[in-house]
Every structure is written in structure tokens, then in C-alpha cells.
Design an enzyme around this catalytic site. Sequence first.
Site, short mmCIF file in Angstrom:
data_model
loop_
_atom_site.label_atom_id
_atom_site.label_comp_id
_atom_site.label_asym_id
_atom_site.label_seq_id
_atom_site.Cartn_x
_atom_site.Cartn_y
_atom_site.Cartn_z
N LYS A 1 48.90 32.59 24.41
CA LYS A 1 48.94 33.70 23.45
C LYS A 1 49.49 33.26 22.09
O LYS A 1 49.03 33.75 21.04
CB LYS A 1 49.78 34.85 24.01
CG LYS A 1 49.72 36.10 23.15
CD LYS A 1 50.39 37.29 23.81
CE LYS A 1 50.22 38.54 22.94
NZ LYS A 1 50.85 39.74 23.57
N MET B 1 21.33 41.03 56.59
CA MET B 1 21.20 39.63 57.00
C MET B 1 22.24 39.25 58.03
O MET B 1 21.95 38.46 58.95
CB MET B 1 21.29 38.71 55.77
CG MET B 1 20.89 37.27 56.06
SD MET B 1 19.19 37.10 56.66
CE MET B 1 18.28 37.15 55.10
N GLU C 1 36.45 42.10 35.82
CA GLU C 1 36.16 40.80 35.21
C GLU C 1 35.05 40.04 35.92
O GLU C 1 34.34 39.25 35.30
CB GLU C 1 37.43 39.95 35.17
CG GLU C 1 38.49 40.44 34.19
CD GLU C 1 39.46 41.45 34.80
OE1 GLU C 1 40.47 41.78 34.14
OE2 GLU C 1 39.20 41.92 35.93
N PHE D 1 55.22 36.41 33.76
CA PHE D 1 54.40 37.57 34.12
C PHE D 1 52.92 37.28 33.82
O PHE D 1 52.57 36.87 32.73
CB PHE D 1 54.86 38.80 33.34
CG PHE D 1 54.04 40.03 33.58
CD1 PHE D 1 54.01 40.65 34.83
CD2 PHE D 1 53.25 40.56 32.57
CE1 PHE D 1 53.24 41.77 35.06
CE2 PHE D 1 52.47 41.69 32.79
CZ PHE D 1 52.47 42.29 34.04
N GLN D 2 52.09 37.49 34.82
CA GLN D 2 50.64 37.28 34.74
C GLN D 2 50.27 35.83 34.37
O GLN D 2 49.28 35.58 33.70
CB GLN D 2 49.99 38.27 33.77
CG GLN D 2 49.99 39.70 34.30
CD GLN D 2 49.07 40.62 33.56
OE1 GLN D 2 48.80 40.44 32.37
NE2 GLN D 2 48.56 41.64 34.25
#
Length: 574
Positions: free
Chosen positions: A163, A482, A51, A113-114
Amino acid sequence: MELLSGADMIARFLQDEGVEYIYGYPGGAALHIYDALFRQDKVKHILVRHEQAATHAADGYARASGKPGTVLVTSGPGATNAVTGIATAYMDSIPMVVLCGQVMSHLIGDDAFQETDIIGVTRPIVKHSFSIKHPTEIPEVLKKAYYLAATGRPGPVVVDIPKDMTAPTERYEYVYPKKVRLRSYNPVTRGHTGQIKKAVELMLKAKRPVFYTGGGVVTGRASEGLTDLVKRLGFPITTTLMGIGSYPQSDRQCLGWLGMHGSYESNMAMHHADLIIAIGARFDDRVTNNTSKFCPTAKIIHVDIDPSSVSKTVRADVPIVGPAASVIDEMISLLQGKEAANPEALAEWWQKIDGWREERRGKLYEPSQPGEAIKPQEVIEALCRITRGEAYVTTDVGQHQMFAAQYYKFDKPNRFITSGGLGTMGFGFPAAMGIKQNFPDEQVICVTGEGSFQMMMQELSTCKQFGGGVKIVNLNNASLGMVRQWQDLNYKSRHAHSYMESLPDFQKLIESYGFTALKVETLEELEPALERTFADKHELVFLDVAVDPHEHVYPMQVPLGSMRDMLLSKTERT
């Protein structure tokens, strides 16, 4: 009357809004939306492999095209994986809309959940956020999201979508909203004429003026007007890292970019200026160094579309809140028929600047000798030659980023694409992927390092599925360059965890995805390898160049010093 489910409303809205690409990764909370996207063919979904890459690809698309990028992720880890890319866009004022699936509304707050409170998580790094409370809100909320992302000071907007708001069994009337009503949001469309007049008066009286322009000129599509204004006045101009290309770098009046690793002449000119005209720049710490020592003899004109940025770090003598393009146009109008009061002083100022240029001519770096490792600067200069300075160049973050900015010369805006404010390793490759999809016939180069590339290299799989002939140039010094440079300078060369001791065989890795990989170890091999790399603009090629691991980026500002306090090499300082 057209009745659509919430998910179908989203898909239809994206079509009506003219969205071309959406970058994302499916999951349970977003599946209704994914099913709706599957049943249409106007908006193309690009399945990334992480993602974070979705946000960087949308970000690169936005920076190159000037249109908002669009991201779709699921709830919980899908949304939190996008956080780094959202913060990257926020710091650099890039327009983006991130659609996040969420658990069903009756489960929010139950640690389902999630479930993650992505509105709360992202609050400090978004321009605005919305949560859908009913499916009928979707068209209006999405219209507001795209409007907010692209207007005023651009930035990312998050839309949280439970959802049950997208359930296919519930249908409601869909109407595409052509107008937006936001009572509390009224971005300025022009600057204050009285303040602009004051600015023009100061500009005509100045003896040692410098334009200092930033990313706001690029995102505000003000480069053409800026070039006209600078040419009319005959003033020197320097840009920030984000402003590279806002004025043609090949032009004599351009001093390069300024700040931490900016050019010697730009930093010197800024320090000694009596007037600084800052447009679309925010005086960040990588430019100013120690603000108490910043440009001690200069009056400051500060033009910015965001009022909170004006005088935030350095006090402006003439603050102007407004879009760069309209303010510049008004300045040009007010300058008609007027001449500078001190042309002799301006000529002396240019003589001084040319002297600083001459001081460093031929001393920027020591070219490699036969048998020695290639210098990274030589690679970037060769890249610029072979592409005639016309490519889209993305970078990751580190020494290679600074070398690309210093040695590739950009004459157009929106061509140098880099993570400036957040400094996000892993940004370059997916950003290049997003650009290539929008400009398939252009050369798109990702300049990276072996540390940064490994953070997002799984997107090779995305390129294999969807195409995208990005050229990846890996300046391989087998270390976090760096980090190592700072350790050399400040930690007596104690290289704590800055060397990459177990690198993959990049050639085999790239070939395993079905792409071409070339390895370069000597300067003699470089030019032929570059010709092969750019032979077909639609072919993904990975060029692994072994460069000198001991090379530092110079100039480098001395921490807590003024703009003129610089390290010029390992043995020289101002």
C-alpha cells in the site's frame, strides 16, 4: 516532467497500455489504486461480487479478444479468492495480469491484518510474479507483466503492490516504457527449419496421417494458416477441447474433438494413425488415456511454443519448438509444388474413417419421445440451430460442458470458451460476462448446470449494475451430472452427495434481480422458449431446462485403455 503517485502511475499506465476493462473488488490495501481509477474515465472498472469472478471475467475477455485480461484485488482474502481463477488461466495458457494490493512494506512478514504471501501462494500457478519495491518501478514492472503474459506461451502474471507504494503524498517521474528488457526471457519466434523440413517429409510419405491441434493454435492466432495447411494436404484433423474451432467443424476433414469424451471416429483415427501432427497441444491425460497404449503405430511430429511441453508426456519423433503460426507458414512454403507419395493410401485411409463415421451415424443418443424428459443433447442442437453456430459459448464444467462441445458446431476460433485444464465449476457465467462487455452486439451464451451456476450466481448483481445481455442456459438435471455418471459406472450407482435436493426456484431468483427467466419441461416448449431467449441480444435471459437426469455422456474412454477403448452407450463398448 510529469510527477505522479504510485497509484496514479498504475491508472495512467493502464490507459497507455490500452487496457479497456479491469475487473476487481476494492479493499484497504488497494484503495489508493481505486481512488486513482475513480479520477479517470478511460479504463472502465467492473465491480464483481466475488474476486474469483473477476479472474474468470478477465479470462473470458482474454480468450475471446486475444488481449490480456486485467484484475485488481486487495490483499489477504481478496488475493486468495482470486487463486482459483489464476490457476484456471495458467492451466489453459491464458494471458492475464492480476494486480494485488498488499499490506505496507514494513509490515510484510508480521502477520498484519489481511496479509498473505500471495507471491508464495501463487508461485506454482503463474507464469511469473513481481513485488513492487519502490514506486518508480511501477511503469517498468507493469510493462514487463503485460509482455510476459501475452508472449511465448501465454499465462497469468501476478503483481504484488504494498500500500505504501501507492501513497498519494509521494510523487515521482512517470514515463511510459515503450520497450521491455528481459535478459533471461527470449521466447522463440520461429521453429527450426531443419526440423520443419523433416516434418514435411514425413507428412508427404504418410499413409494414415492425422492432425491433432490444440489451444496453442487458437491463442497463437494460427487458425487461418492451419486451415490452409490441412486443405492442401487433404488430411483428417481432430482437435482438443481447447482447440475446438481452430479448424471449421462443419468441414468434412474435421473429425470433431478427441479424448475422454471425443468422437468415435477421431479416437479411432488417432489410434490407427501412422503419423500424428500435433500442433499447440500438450498430450494431456484427457487425450492420451494410457500413454503406454497411445497410438502404437504412429510417428509423432510435435509443434509447441513451450519447450517443456515437447516430449513431456509422449516422445516426439520430430520435435519443433516454435509459434504455431510461423511453423505452419513455413510448412506451407515447403509444400509448394510437392505432392503426397501415397495418394492411394490416403484415399483408403479416408474410406476407413468414413466407415467409422457411418458406424455411429444416428446412434449418438436416443432422442426423447413424447412425454419423456428432454435430452440435453437436443437442447444444444437446438441452440446451435437458432444461433446458426455463430455465438460465443462459455460453459461451466460437467456433463453440460461435454454436451456443448459435442453438439454445438464451431467454425471459428475463440468462440468455445471453457475451463479445460483445471475444470473449474463457476467459470462459465463470469467468463460470458467478460466476453459480452467486449462484444456487446454478439450473442453470448453460458451453458451451465445447476451445481456450477450456484457457485457464481451472485454475478447477476454485476450484470444488473453494468449490463450484459448474456443468455444463460441451465441444463437442470438436479444433480452433479458427471459425478453421478462416474458413480453409475464405478460405484454401483451409489450416488454419494451428487443429488441437489434443495435447489432454489431459479425463475423467482432470476426475476428478483430484474431479469427474465423461462422454464422448459417438454420438448414442445423448447423452440418457442429459445426464440424468446434470443429475441433481444442485449437482454439477460435465464433458460431453465429440465433434462433427463439419467443421461450419460458418450463416447467415454475406458480408463487405462487405449484411445480406441470406448464406452459407446450404457450397453455398448468397442
